[in-house]
Design an enzyme around this catalytic site. Structure first.
Site, PDB file in Angstrom:
ATOM      1  N   HIS A 106       0.857  -1.193   0.000  1.00 45.70           N
ATOM      2  CA  HIS A 106       0.000   0.000   0.000  1.00 45.70           C
ATOM      3  C   HIS A 106       0.888   1.236   0.000  1.00 45.70           C
ATOM      4  CE1 HIS A 106      -2.782   3.092   1.352  1.00 45.70           C
ATOM      5  NE2 HIS A 106      -3.744   2.303   0.882  1.00 45.70           N
ATOM      6  N   GLU A 178      -4.290   1.831  -7.126  1.00 45.98           N
ATOM      7  CA  GLU A 178      -4.754   2.898  -6.239  1.00 45.98           C
ATOM      8  C   GLU A 178      -3.862   4.121  -6.439  1.00 45.98           C
ATOM      9  OE1 GLU A 178      -6.875   1.044  -2.611  1.00 45.98           O
ATOM     10  OE2 GLU A 178      -4.765   1.227  -2.143  1.00 45.98           O
TER      11      GLU A 178
HETATM   12  C1  PEP Z   1      -6.897   3.394   0.405  1.00 44.46           C
HETATM   13  O1  PEP Z   1      -6.305   4.126   1.189  1.00 44.46           O
HETATM   14  O2  PEP Z   1      -6.350   2.364  -0.035  1.00 44.46           O
HETATM   15  C2  PEP Z   1      -8.241   3.753  -0.013  1.00 44.46           C
HETATM   16  C3  PEP Z   1      -8.769   3.114  -1.037  1.00 44.46           C
HETATM   17  O3  PEP Z   1      -8.852   4.693   0.731  1.00 44.46           O
HETATM   18  P1  PEP Z   1     -10.168   5.539   0.396  1.00 44.46           P
HETATM   19  O4  PEP Z   1     -11.187   4.620  -0.215  1.00 44.46           O
HETATM   20  O5  PEP Z   1     -10.609   6.061   1.717  1.00 44.46           O
HETATM   21  O6  PEP Z   1      -9.745   6.622  -0.559  1.00 44.46           O
END
Ligand code: PEP
Length: 263
Positions: A106, A178
């Site tokens: 992450h 992400e």
């Molecule tokens: C994350 O931090 O991996 C994430 C998806 O957070 P959010 O959905 O709160 O943006």
């Protein structure tokens, strides 16, 4: 096959990581209520998963019971099974506590805890060696995006972490794309147009060869459906919008109603 979500025929994966939130009582009651809601059969076409803190994993496992349709994950794990690694938790240990999935790389771990492409590679290999599912997170910063390097950057992150895997091992991997600029309180939601190219490239590289390709970053009840509609998106990885159970349940319903959900 076009616009089918991915990557073999399979369910839409919809999961949440709670990050460093929730104690035992709250974790237990969330998971118990989730389990009551999805029952023993689960939701057709959708694979739910929850990633609590290490401290709540065993309790969550106990609440779900055996053969639950909800999978459990850990937010990180060390690649060594045991040893002098004070403060770390191994893949063997999270497996023992109930994890079936292990989140790796992450962006918060890369930024604050020195996670590198090399450590993600070691962790992916360890998770696979223990028969668990690695959920590899990749994503570029706003700076990389401004430089027009998003796709090159994320493909390099993925290739580095997945280097040396056999086809069978690769077939057990999940990737969550992400973008760093899209996640968390300070993120701004990505538009569908911004996500088309990275997913097209990830799909070109890994389509049909992995368990699934997920999107994460400011997913909410308003944008979930259109995000799921992007070519090669095979699920959602959600933070804030799923930290309260009603939000997560609604996201599961949206996924179950989506044409990509294959029951
Ligand atoms: C994350 O931090 O991996 C994430 C998806 O957070 P959010 O959905 O709160 O943006």
């Amino acid at each position: 096959m076009t616009d089918t979500g991915v990557i073999g025929v399979g369910p839409l994966w919809v999961g949440t990581s709670w990050k460093m939130n929730k104690g035992l009582t709250e974790s237990r009651s969330y998971v118990r209520a989730l389990s009551d809601h999805v029952g023993r059969k689960g939701l057709p076409g959708v694979q739910p998963f929850v990633i609590p803190s290490f401290t709540a994993l065993a309790a969550a496992r106990d609440e779900l019971g055996a053969d639950s349709p909800v999978l459990l994950g850990a937010q990180n794990a060390h690649w060594e099974d045991a040893g002098a690694w004070t403060g770390e938790v191994s893949v063997a240990q999270v497996k023992d506590a109930g994890a079936q999935i292990v989140e790796i790389g992450h962006s918060e771990r890369r930024e604050h805890f020195g996670e590198t492409v090399e450590t993600t590679r070691l962790k992916v290999a360890a998770v696979l060696a223990h028969g668990l599912v690695p959920l590899l997170c990749i994503g570029e910063s706003a700076e990389v995006k401004r430089a027009g390097e998003s796709t090159r950057f994320i493909l390099e992150q993925a290739a580095g972490a997945l280097e040396g895997l056999s086809a069978e091992q690769l077939g057990r991997v999940l990737i969550a794309y992400e973008p760093i600029w899209a996640i968390g309180e300070s993120g701004r939601p990505a538009t569908v147009d911004e996500l088309r190219e990275p997913f097209a490239e990830l799909g070109r590289e890994y389509g049909g060869r992995m368990t699934g390709l997920l999107y994460g970053g400011s997913v909410d009840l308003d944008n979930a459906e259109e995000l799921l509609g992007i070519d090669h998106v095979g699920g959602l990885f959600v933070g804030r919008a799923a930290w309260q159970l009603p939000g997560y349940l609604r996201l599961l319903e949206i996924a179950a109603a989506h044409p990509k959900a294959t029951g």
